[in-house]
Design a protein around this motif. Structure first.
Motif, PDB file in Angstrom:
ATOM      1  N   PRO A 417       0.839  -1.200   0.000  1.00  0.00           N
ATOM      2  CA  PRO A 417       0.000   0.000   0.000  1.00  0.00           C
ATOM      3  C   PRO A 417       0.876   1.253   0.000  1.00  0.00           C
ATOM      4  N   THR A 418       0.237   2.403  -0.028  1.00  0.00           N
ATOM      5  CA  THR A 418       0.962   3.666   0.132  1.00  0.00           C
ATOM      6  C   THR A 418       1.476   3.763   1.570  1.00  0.00           C
ATOM      7  N   VAL A 419       2.711   4.194   1.739  1.00  0.00           N
ATOM      8  CA  VAL A 419       3.288   4.302   3.079  1.00  0.00           C
ATOM      9  C   VAL A 419       3.778   5.729   3.329  1.00  0.00           C
ATOM     10  N   TYR A 420       3.763   6.091   4.598  1.00  0.00           N
ATOM     11  CA  TYR A 420       4.253   7.394   5.068  1.00  0.00           C
ATOM     12  C   TYR A 420       3.481   8.570   4.472  1.00  0.00           C
ATOM     13  N   PHE A 421       2.243   8.361   4.110  1.00  0.00           N
ATOM     14  CA  PHE A 421       1.353   9.432   3.682  1.00  0.00           C
ATOM     15  C   PHE A 421      -0.058   9.058   4.094  1.00  0.00           C
ATOM     16  N   PRO A 422      -0.835  10.009   4.621  1.00  0.00           N
ATOM     17  CA  PRO A 422      -0.520  11.424   4.823  1.00  0.00           C
ATOM     18  C   PRO A 422       0.584  11.634   5.856  1.00  0.00           C
ATOM     19  N   LEU A 423       1.277  12.750   5.724  1.00  0.00           N
ATOM     20  CA  LEU A 423       2.429  13.010   6.573  1.00  0.00           C
ATOM     21  C   LEU A 423       2.053  13.184   8.034  1.00  0.00           C
ATOM     22  N   ILE A 424       0.795  13.506   8.317  1.00  0.00           N
ATOM     23  CA  ILE A 424       0.392  13.753   9.698  1.00  0.00           C
ATOM     24  C   ILE A 424       0.188  12.459  10.480  1.00  0.00           C
ATOM     25  N   VAL A 425       0.220  11.296   9.803  1.00  0.00           N
ATOM     26  CA  VAL A 425       0.069  10.002  10.465  1.00  0.00           C
ATOM     27  C   VAL A 425       1.431   9.340  10.577  1.00  0.00           C
ATOM     28  N   GLU A 426       1.861   9.072  11.784  1.00  0.00           N
ATOM     29  CA  GLU A 426       3.150   8.427  12.006  1.00  0.00           C
ATOM     30  C   GLU A 426       3.125   6.991  11.474  1.00  0.00           C
ATOM     31  N   GLU A 427       4.153   6.626  10.710  1.00  0.00           N
ATOM     32  CA  GLU A 427       4.269   5.269  10.164  1.00  0.00           C
ATOM     33  C   GLU A 427       2.986   4.879   9.404  1.00  0.00           C
ATOM     34  N   ALA A 428       2.517   5.765   8.553  1.00  0.00           N
ATOM     35  CA  ALA A 428       1.226   5.573   7.885  1.00  0.00           C
ATOM     36  C   ALA A 428       1.221   4.389   6.928  1.00  0.00           C
ATOM     37  N   LEU A 429       0.119   3.648   6.952  1.00  0.00           N
ATOM     38  CA  LEU A 429      -0.191   2.583   5.997  1.00  0.00           C
ATOM     39  C   LEU A 429      -1.541   2.947   5.384  1.00  0.00           C
ATOM     40  N   MET A 430      -1.523   3.467   4.185  1.00  0.00           N
ATOM     41  CA  MET A 430      -2.721   3.994   3.542  1.00  0.00           C
ATOM     42  C   MET A 430      -3.215   2.975   2.510  1.00  0.00           C
ATOM     43  N   ILE A 431      -4.378   2.385   2.755  1.00  0.00           N
ATOM     44  CA  ILE A 431      -4.851   1.264   1.949  1.00  0.00           C
ATOM     45  C   ILE A 431      -6.194   1.600   1.314  1.00  0.00           C
ATOM     46  N   GLU A 432      -6.279   1.419  -0.004  1.00  0.00           N
ATOM     47  CA  GLU A 432      -7.536   1.626  -0.724  1.00  0.00           C
ATOM     48  C   GLU A 432      -7.876   0.351  -1.493  1.00  0.00           C
ATOM     49  N   PRO A 433      -8.833  -0.434  -0.993  1.00  0.00           N
ATOM     50  CA  PRO A 433      -9.169  -1.684  -1.692  1.00  0.00           C
ATOM     51  C   PRO A 433      -9.933  -1.468  -2.986  1.00  0.00           C
ATOM     52  N   THR A 434     -10.520  -0.305  -3.177  1.00  0.00           N
ATOM     53  CA  THR A 434     -11.315   0.091  -4.358  1.00  0.00           C
ATOM     54  C   THR A 434     -12.600  -0.731  -4.470  1.00  0.00           C
ATOM     55  N   GLU A 435     -13.441  -0.278  -5.371  1.00  0.00           N
ATOM     56  CA  GLU A 435     -14.758  -0.891  -5.547  1.00  0.00           C
ATOM     57  C   GLU A 435     -14.724  -2.173  -6.357  1.00  0.00           C
ATOM     58  N   THR A 436     -13.606  -2.501  -6.990  1.00  0.00           N
ATOM     59  CA  THR A 436     -13.602  -3.651  -7.889  1.00  0.00           C
ATOM     60  C   THR A 436     -13.026  -4.918  -7.264  1.00  0.00           C
ATOM     61  N   GLU A 437     -12.578  -4.857  -6.016  1.00  0.00           N
ATOM     62  CA  GLU A 437     -12.053  -6.060  -5.368  1.00  0.00           C
ATOM     63  C   GLU A 437     -13.189  -6.839  -4.701  1.00  0.00           C
ATOM     64  N   PRO A 438     -13.255  -8.147  -4.917  1.00  0.00           N
ATOM     65  CA  PRO A 438     -14.299  -8.958  -4.278  1.00  0.00           C
ATOM     66  C   PRO A 438     -13.970  -9.184  -2.803  1.00  0.00           C
ATOM     67  N   PRO A 439     -14.933  -9.621  -1.996  1.00  0.00           N
ATOM     68  CA  PRO A 439     -14.679  -9.848  -0.565  1.00  0.00           C
ATOM     69  C   PRO A 439     -13.509 -10.794  -0.307  1.00  0.00           C
ATOM     70  N   GLU A 440     -13.373 -11.827  -1.159  1.00  0.00           N
ATOM     71  CA  GLU A 440     -12.290 -12.794  -0.927  1.00  0.00           C
ATOM     72  C   GLU A 440     -10.921 -12.135  -1.017  1.00  0.00           C
ATOM     73  N   ALA A 441     -10.766 -11.178  -1.938  1.00  0.00           N
ATOM     74  CA  ALA A 441      -9.475 -10.494  -2.080  1.00  0.00           C
ATOM     75  C   ALA A 441      -9.192  -9.619  -0.864  1.00  0.00           C
ATOM     76  N   ILE A 442     -10.221  -8.945  -0.356  1.00  0.00           N
ATOM     77  CA  ILE A 442     -10.033  -8.097   0.823  1.00  0.00           C
ATOM     78  C   ILE A 442      -9.709  -8.954   2.043  1.00  0.00           C
ATOM     79  N   GLU A 443     -10.365 -10.080   2.166  1.00  0.00           N
ATOM     80  CA  GLU A 443     -10.077 -10.992   3.283  1.00  0.00           C
ATOM     81  C   GLU A 443      -8.653 -11.526   3.197  1.00  0.00           C
ATOM     82  N   ALA A 444      -8.206 -11.851   1.992  1.00  0.00           N
ATOM     83  CA  ALA A 444      -6.840 -12.354   1.826  1.00  0.00           C
ATOM     84  C   ALA A 444      -5.817 -11.270   2.149  1.00  0.00           C
ATOM     85  N   LEU A 445      -6.078 -10.026   1.725  1.00  0.00           N
ATOM     86  CA  LEU A 445      -5.172  -8.922   2.037  1.00  0.00           C
ATOM     87  C   LEU A 445      -5.112  -8.687   3.544  1.00  0.00           C
TER      88      LEU A 445
END
Length: 495
Positions: A417-445
């Motif tokens: 995923p995107t890391v260290y952004f936004p800058l205001i979040v320490e050790e940021a892990l920014m994750i966007e699963p989007t609308e096209t991922e099925p539940p199984e993919a989100i569960e696996a992630l």
């Protein structure tokens, strides 16, 4: 020539320059429907340019191997936050490649490209409906250029009002995309940072204290880059307008509210859209993009040229707004991207666009719930299109930074995923699963991220050395940035 190693070392491990053998040839016969053209004069040939010489079989295998080493949205889940790396319908590519559209020349007379122009006109009208802002120019080439167009429009409007000399500040939240303050500075304004309150929205008290006659505009991302709704944005818009300033909207996260909320109804004066994110076209790889700018009736005369309009005679033309800020690029926009966006919009319709935003929000919140408790969640409230976790606990307790977590995810089969952004979040892990991922993919992630959290506690060294399964391990990024090798040199890519 030295003896090759195993096939896995030979194909894809060396660049084509190092694998070429004099005399080998790969031939392609292009389609040609015009008169034959003579070859260039022999004096123009450059003997000093060494090009790889490979057979057709070698060439096909070479590129096939390289493609297999690359990770893309067709390979698996691509959870970059704030980037909307979603699967895009292949039918949109098919529509954009139709000869009548793909072969249209940008300098052709309007009478000869009415099909293309009318398609763009319908897209322009559709985007106006979706945003609630009827003035639309499709010209900007990407989101950042759309931003610049919007701020330059505000600049011209203030100039016409006779207020540009005193309004030299633009307020920007501290969670904003980096292009926001950069755009304001490029346009000649001073940037004032607005802090984020404890609930993840802009600090209302600070906005009120900063709004005065020196403020030209406030740039706000809705939803914001924390994946959160900006609470009280309608009231904030009223305060901004009462102060004589404009409200600019960063529409990069439109896929969270598409078909449900309109920027114009919230009080925004101008907004850009990233069509290569929200409306099809695979995002990434350096482009191309499209960043249409949509605005209120007041700002419409300042739109960048050209604007697609229909005359009283029924002919669609590219026209120049009365007080236009000028051209953003050579022609009328990146038409291939615009056609894909039109196909996406027409195929889905309003109900489909609402389904897109609903699914984006559902997926992000599902991931938030699955990972809750395994990583810190600085702003623990329902999110929209993305969720921002923090790896601060893993770093503090086990010496494992977010960078290690992201690299280890590669070994679990996912793009980081995107890391260290936004800058205001320490050790940021920014994750966007989007609308096209099925539940199984989100569960696996989620399962992979939870497993990595357990690994950080039990075996930190494994994470420090990750990735272990990728074709290339960790690079010396500081050296790569400071002393990059930008051209091929004999022997430097061997093995």
């Amino acid at each position: 020539m030295s003896a090759p190693g195993p096939a896995s070392d030979y194909f894809g491990a060396r660049l084509s320059f190092d694998r070429g053998v004099p005399g080998r040839r790969a031939v392609d016969v292009p389609r040609w429907d015009s008169e034959p053209a003579p070859l260039p004069d022999a004096r123009l040939l450059r003997d000093s340019v060494r090009l790889p010489e490979m057979s057709q079989g070698e060439l096909v295998r070479y590129y096939t191997e390289l493609s297999a080493r690359n990770y893309g949205i067709d390979s698996g889940t691509y959870p970059l936050g704030s980037c909307t790396m979603k699967y895009n319908p292949k039918v949109d590519d098919l529509v954009a490649s139709l000869p009548g559209l793909a072969a249209a020349h940008p300098l052709a007379p309007a009478a000869e490209v009415q099909g293309t122009l009318r398609t763009l006109l319908e897209l322009r009208r559709g985007l106006g409906e979706i945003t609630g802002l009827g003035g639309v120019s499709l010209a900007p080439a990407a989101g950042a250029q759309g931003e610049l167009a919007g701020v330059l429009m505000i600049t011209r409007a203030l100039e016409d009002r006779g207020e540009l000399a005193q309004r030299r500040r633009i307020l920007v939240p501290d969670s904003a995309h980096g292009t926001n303050p950069a755009t304001a500075a490029m346009a000649g304004f001073t940037v004032t940072q607005i802090p984020t309150a404890a609930d993840g929205s802009m600090d209302r008290a600070v906005i009120e204290s900063e709004l005065d006659g020196s403020v030209a505009a406030v740039m706000v991302t809705v939803p914001n880059t924390l994946g959160l709704w900006e609470r009280g944005i309608e009231e904030v818009a009223g305060l901004i307008h009462d102060a004589g300033a404009y409200l600019y909207g960063d529409g990069a996260n439109l896929n969270a509210i598409m078909g449900r909320v309109r920027y114009g109804d919230l009080g925004f004066d101008v907004v850009h859209l990233n069509l290569h994110k929200s409306f099809s076209t695979p995002h990434g790889g350096g482009g191309p993009g499209a960043g249409p700018v949509c605005c209120s009736e007041e700002l419409a005369p300042y739109l960048p040229t050209p604007v697609v309009t229909e005359g009283g005679d029924g002919v669609v033309r590219l026209t120049v707004p009365e007080r236009t800020i000028g051209r953003m690029q050579q022609f009328g926009g990146n038409v291939g991207v615009l056609i894909r966006a039109y196909a996406y919009m027409r195929a889905l319709g309003l109900d489909g666009l609402r389904a897109v935003s609903g699914q984006a929000v559902l997926n992000a919140n599902y991931l938030r719930v699955l990972m809750h408790g395994h990583y810190d969640l600085p702003y623990d409230r329902p999110v929209l299109h993305e969720v921002v976790f923090s790896g601060s606990r893993q770093r503090r307790e086990h010496g494992v930074p977010t960078y290690d977590i992201a690299k280890r995810l590669i070994d679990h089969g996912f793009h980081p995923p995107t890391v260290y952004f936004p800058l205001i979040v320490e050790e940021a892990l920014m994750i966007e699963p989007t609308e096209t991922e099925p539940p199984e993919a989100i569960e696996a992630l989620a399962a992979a991220m939870i497993a990595i959290a357990a690994e950080a506690e039990a075996d930190p060294e494994t994470l420090h050395g990750a990735p272990w399964t990728a074709p290339i391990g960790r690079l010396d990024e500081a050296t790569a940035a400071r002393r990059p090798v930008l051209r091929w040199q004999p022997g430097t890519t061997e093995g």
